[in-house]
Scaffold this active site. Structure first.
Site, PDB file in Angstrom:
ATOM      1  N   LYS A 197      -2.248  -1.463  -3.784  1.00 34.95           N
ATOM      2  CA  LYS A 197      -3.100  -0.279  -3.719  1.00 34.95           C
ATOM      3  C   LYS A 197      -2.250   0.980  -3.770  1.00 34.95           C
ATOM      4  O   LYS A 197      -1.256   1.046  -3.060  1.00 34.95           O
ATOM      5  CB  LYS A 197      -3.875  -0.334  -2.407  1.00 34.95           C
ATOM      6  CG  LYS A 197      -4.752   0.844  -2.136  1.00 34.95           C
ATOM      7  CD  LYS A 197      -5.419   0.668  -0.804  1.00 34.95           C
ATOM      8  CE  LYS A 197      -6.209   1.921  -0.532  1.00 34.95           C
ATOM      9  NZ  LYS A 197      -6.552   2.065   0.843  1.00 34.95           N
TER      10      LYS A 197
ATOM     11  N   LYS B 190       0.851  -1.188   0.000  1.00 35.71           N
ATOM     12  CA  LYS B 190       0.000   0.000   0.000  1.00 35.71           C
ATOM     13  C   LYS B 190       0.888   1.240   0.000  1.00 35.71           C
ATOM     14  O   LYS B 190       1.714   1.416   0.888  1.00 35.71           O
ATOM     15  CB  LYS B 190      -0.912  -0.002   1.218  1.00 35.71           C
ATOM     16  CG  LYS B 190      -1.789   1.243   1.308  1.00 35.71           C
ATOM     17  CD  LYS B 190      -2.806   1.148   2.418  1.00 35.71           C
ATOM     18  CE  LYS B 190      -3.610   2.429   2.516  1.00 35.71           C
ATOM     19  NZ  LYS B 190      -4.593   2.388   3.604  1.00 35.71           N
TER      20      LYS B 190
END
Ligand code: PBG
Length: 331
Positions: A254, A200
């Site tokens: 992400k 992330k």
């Protein structure tokens, strides 16, 4: 690879008509690949528009089952819940995350009762609950790792007890997957899955999401001391390797579309169930262009999601999930 050459080989022949194109298609997008993120809020009869995400609403719990019904009827396998916690319930420690009747837990119980076959994904991180908007605990301006993990493991257990099927730690603290796995196991939740937000990045593309949660105005500073540097790719592989070793069942990259290279490396390196989050900023960019008449709505949505599949994703968290499922059904 055998080298063929023109005129003997004409690659356009396989693009000649729709039937042939379908026969040689390397990638398919299916409703099974979609996870729908949902924002829930307090109050009654609330459908609040998210200003920076046209078409996305925060819904109150009395309307939640109705709101989710189309997703269930279309066959979407999972929804991801995000609570909008009122300011008065936020504090330095994110205590509300551990409340068995917080918004997330109440939402989970409602959806489990209404749709037992729908998988519920629960985001684990403290940012919806902290007064400072960070995903972990803060002392002297530092985000504490191990102390945060102690809260996150309890938050995960709280969600599992409320019926969350897939725990999705999005906090990026080191060691949290291992801690959550052992807490779940010790408490009889051996079958509760973990989908780790493994790679992330500290991304500007989360802007509209923080606006939806009301944490944008709270956040002093940035999340660069725990989320990844967008410049890094090898580091994503180390993050994924560790999360899998710690017990993650599925891993996530992400944001999505600006990080398709990472998705491909992760899928090739680990051959594990791989997911990506087409985040709020990606949604908003596409919607802004659609609303200006600059991009074709249906084609752009489906192409953006197909790109994730081609890059190696099993599934995609996307605010377009319901619309995409409708488009796929109509074809
Ligand atoms: C927070 C969290 C974020 C998102 C999902 N979980 C934002 C952040 O890290 O600040 C972003 C989702 C989106 O932008 O759509 N732990």
């Amino acid at each position: 690879m055998m080298i063929h050459s023109f005129p003997h080989t004409r690659l356009r022949r396989n693009r000649h008509d729709d039937a042939t194109r379908r026969l040689v298609s390397e990638t398919h997008l299916h409703v099974d690949n979609l996870i729908w993120p949902i924002f829930v809020c307090e109050g009654e009869k609330q459908r609040q528009k998210v200003q920076a995400m046209p078409g996305v609403e925060r819904v109150s719990l009395d309307l939640l089952a109705e709101h989710v019904r189309p997703a269930v009827e279309l066959g979407i396998p999972a929804v991801a819940l995000f609570p909008v916690t009122p300011m008065e319930k936020r504090d330095e420690m994110g205590t509300e995350a551990l409340n068995p009747s917080n918004l997330m837990c109440r939402a989970a119980r409602i959806l489990k009762a209404a749709y037992p076959g729908l998988a519920l994904v629960g985001d684990v991180a403290l940012d919806p609950y902290t007064s400072h908007g960070h995903d972990g605990l803060v002392r002297d301006g530092q985000i504490l790792n191990d102390e945060s993990v102690e809260v996150l493991r309890k938050q995960a257990l709280n969600q599992a007890e409320a019926g969350i099927d897939i725990i999705a730690p999005s906090d990026m603290m080191d060691g949290r997957v291992r801690a959550i796995r052992s807490t779940l196991d010790e408490n009889g939740y051996q079958t509760t899955r973990i989908m780790a937000y493994a790679a992330k990045y500290a991304s500007a593309f989360y802007g509209p999401f923080r606006n939806a949660l009301g944490s944008d105005a709270l956040l002093g500073g940035d999340k660069k001391s725990y989320q990844m540097d967008p410049a890094n790719s090898d580091e994503a592989l180390r993050e994924v390797a560790m999360d899998l070793a710690e017990g993650a069942d599925m891993i996530m990259v992400k944001p999505g579309m600006p990080y398709l290279d990472i998705i491909r490396r992760v899928r090739d390196s680990f051959a594990a169930p791989t997911f990506a989050y087409q985040v709020s900023g990606e949604y908003s960019m596409i919607m802004a262009a659609i609303e200006n008449g600059w991009l074709d709505r249906e084609k752009t949505i489906l192409e953006s999601l197909m790109a994730f599949r081609r890059a190696g994703c099993h599934g995609i968290l996307t605010y377009f999930a319901v619309e995409a499922a409708r488009l796929l059904r109509a074809r």
